[in-house]
Design a protein around this motif. Structure first.
Motif, mmCIF file in Angstrom:
data_model
loop_
_atom_site.group_PDB
_atom_site.id
_atom_site.type_symbol
_atom_site.label_atom_id
_atom_site.label_comp_id
_atom_site.label_asym_id
_atom_site.label_seq_id
_atom_site.Cartn_x
_atom_site.Cartn_y
_atom_site.Cartn_z
ATOM 1 N N VAL A 1 0.822 -1.216 0.000
ATOM 2 C CA VAL A 1 0.000 0.000 0.000
ATOM 3 C C VAL A 1 0.854 1.263 0.000
ATOM 4 O O VAL A 1 0.322 2.368 0.061
ATOM 5 C CB VAL A 1 -0.963 0.032 1.210
ATOM 6 C CG1 VAL A 1 -1.879 -1.174 1.195
ATOM 7 C CG2 VAL A 1 -0.207 0.121 2.529
ATOM 8 N N ARG B 1 -6.509 -3.549 0.062
ATOM 9 C CA ARG B 1 -6.935 -4.347 1.213
ATOM 10 C C ARG B 1 -7.960 -5.391 0.788
ATOM 11 O O ARG B 1 -7.885 -6.554 1.197
ATOM 12 C CB ARG B 1 -7.528 -3.428 2.275
ATOM 13 C CG ARG B 1 -7.927 -4.131 3.568
ATOM 14 C CD ARG B 1 -8.811 -3.218 4.400
ATOM 15 N NE ARG B 1 -8.272 -1.873 4.498
ATOM 16 C CZ ARG B 1 -9.020 -0.782 4.612
ATOM 17 N NH1 ARG B 1 -10.334 -0.866 4.631
ATOM 18 N NH2 ARG B 1 -8.460 0.410 4.705
ATOM 19 N N LYS B 2 -8.915 -4.988 -0.041
ATOM 20 C CA LYS B 2 -9.956 -5.911 -0.512
ATOM 21 C C LYS B 2 -9.341 -7.031 -1.356
ATOM 22 O O LYS B 2 -9.725 -8.200 -1.231
ATOM 23 C CB LYS B 2 -11.018 -5.169 -1.317
ATOM 24 C CG LYS B 2 -12.168 -6.061 -1.780
ATOM 25 C CD LYS B 2 -13.211 -5.266 -2.537
ATOM 26 C CE LYS B 2 -14.427 -6.138 -2.887
ATOM 27 N NZ LYS B 2 -14.060 -7.333 -3.670
ATOM 28 N N LYS C 1 -7.645 -9.559 0.978
ATOM 29 C CA LYS C 1 -8.642 -10.365 1.677
ATOM 30 C C LYS C 1 -9.289 -11.375 0.738
ATOM 31 O O LYS C 1 -9.477 -12.545 1.096
ATOM 32 C CB LYS C 1 -9.714 -9.461 2.288
ATOM 33 C CG LYS C 1 -9.264 -8.692 3.520
ATOM 34 C CD LYS C 1 -10.414 -7.882 4.092
ATOM 35 C CE LYS C 1 -10.041 -7.210 5.398
ATOM 36 N NZ LYS C 1 -11.161 -6.424 5.967
ATOM 37 N N GLU D 1 -3.171 -0.053 9.170
ATOM 38 C CA GLU D 1 -3.632 -0.664 7.917
ATOM 39 C C GLU D 1 -3.468 -2.174 7.959
ATOM 40 O O GLU D 1 -4.368 -2.923 7.591
ATOM 41 C CB GLU D 1 -2.876 -0.066 6.733
ATOM 42 C CG GLU D 1 -3.368 -0.564 5.380
ATOM 43 C CD GLU D 1 -4.856 -0.349 5.168
ATOM 44 O OE1 GLU D 1 -5.516 -1.268 4.632
ATOM 45 O OE2 GLU D 1 -5.375 0.716 5.556
ATOM 46 N N LEU E 1 -6.114 -4.355 9.733
ATOM 47 C CA LEU E 1 -7.380 -4.685 9.079
ATOM 48 C C LEU E 1 -7.324 -5.983 8.287
ATOM 49 O O LEU E 1 -8.362 -6.491 7.866
ATOM 50 C CB LEU E 1 -7.809 -3.533 8.154
ATOM 51 C CG LEU E 1 -8.077 -2.197 8.860
ATOM 52 C CD1 LEU E 1 -8.319 -1.096 7.845
ATOM 53 C CD2 LEU E 1 -9.264 -2.320 9.805
ATOM 54 N N VAL E 2 -6.118 -6.537 8.081
ATOM 55 C CA VAL E 2 -6.016 -7.771 7.305
ATOM 56 C C VAL E 2 -5.219 -8.872 8.002
ATOM 57 O O VAL E 2 -5.420 -10.050 7.724
ATOM 58 C CB VAL E 2 -5.387 -7.510 5.908
ATOM 59 C CG1 VAL E 2 -6.288 -6.619 5.064
ATOM 60 C CG2 VAL E 2 -3.996 -6.908 6.028
#
Length: 324
Positions: free
Chosen positions: A157, A169-170, A173, A192, A195-196
């Protein structure tokens, strides 16, 4: 116990007298999304290069899927993205087709599937016309060619705008959910990775300070209620009396301070109970250690000693700053 996907033991990399990596022992478990957290120059990229065989360690060993003797063969089961670079005049499909030929991988529809997975299906423009986010997406697609069991992503990122970060991020995942691959992802942005990632490793000046699960990380950063009173023992007894109306949870304290880690929304009832119990109440407020604060404490601040206040191992012998 399940065989770790990857392990390093005492992995060290020196440039002259400078330690870019200092005895790093890291364990990557099967199915992990492992976040390797460190400031720019902490040693993240050097670590990946040593693991992938792009740099020769000065000491220590790497084990991939239980294999130490035939590392090059084991590395063929890994995919990686370090500074994604492709032919500037080829479109995403052509670039991935070329990678298939170089790696000896048969396409069989895999290129189209991966481009769809990362959101580049149908894109015809050449790589040189890509945004940074599109370049990173193609880098991830390239890393996934051949259905690797371990995927290494170095700062995926970095440099992206907010929407690009959300999109990346999507993608991570979705790929993890659909392929079941084990990921190790580096970043200097803990919030950040939070979140994953399922597990984290903190690296500073080439030293791995700590490995911690996502759950344990949030135990260190959870919200609490700090109560300043005349006597913590009397205050604890007054709060314990509230259990009959639902006030429960961990209560700890000593001297003139007491910490409550549950029912932070019932401060009025707690205050009334303390006053009714004859406890001298001097202050009552919520506190929370943010992920960023935890990270700064872990590495010792901008100029401090790594691990200050958290029991971490001291930093590398002569510091990092050798890798981007």
């Amino acid at each position: 116990m399940t065989q770790p996907a990857m392990q390093t033991r005492g992995l060290t990399k020196k440039y002259g007298e400078l330690f870019a990596l200092d005895a790093v022992s890291l364990t990557l478990r099967q199915g992990d999304v492992y976040g390797l957290v460190g400031r720019n120059g902490a040693g993240k990229t050097t670590f990946f290069k040593c693991v992938m065989g792009l740099a020769k360690p000065s000491a220590g060993e790497v084990e991939i899927g239980g294999e130490r003797a035939r590392l090059n063969a084991a590395r063929r089961r890994m995919g990686f993205m370090i500074n994604p670079s492709f032919f500037p005049y080829l479109n995403p499909y052509e670039n991935l087709k070329y990678l298939c030929r170089v790696r000896g991988t048969r396409d069989q529809g895999e290129v189209g599937r991966l481009l769809k997975l990362v959101g580049l299906d149908g894109v015809k423009k050449p790589f040189k016309a890509f945004s940074l986010g599109m370049k990173h997406r193609l880098g991830i697609a390239g890393a996934l060619l051949g259905n690797p069991s371990i995927v290494v992503l170095d700062e995926p990122v970095n440099g992206l705008d907010p929407q690009g970060i959300i999109d990346m991020r999507k993608v991570i995942k979705d790929v993890h959910a659909q392929t079941g691959a084990t990921f190790i992802i580096s970043s200097h942005i803990l919030s950040e990775l939070d979140l994953v990632a399922t597990r984290f490793g903190f690296i500073e000046q080439g030293v791995l300070l700590k490995e911690i699960t996502h759950t344990d990380l949030h135990e260190h950063t959870k919200k609490t209620l700090l109560i300043e009173v005349g006597d913590a023992g009397d205050a604890a007894k007054a709060i314990a009396a509230l259990k009959s109306i639902g006030i429960e949870g961990g209560v700890s304290g000593n001297g003139n301070r007491l910490v409550l880690d549950a029912h932070l929304d019932r401060t009025n009832e707690i205050a009334r109970a303390l006053i009714a119990g004859g406890v001298e109440l001097y202050g009552l407020h919520r506190q929370e250690t943010t992920l960023e604060e935890y990270f700064v404490r872990m590495v010792g601040g901008l100029g401090g000693k790594p691990g200050d206040g958290l029991g971490g191992k001291p930093g590398g012998k002569l510091g990092g700053g050798l890798d981007a």
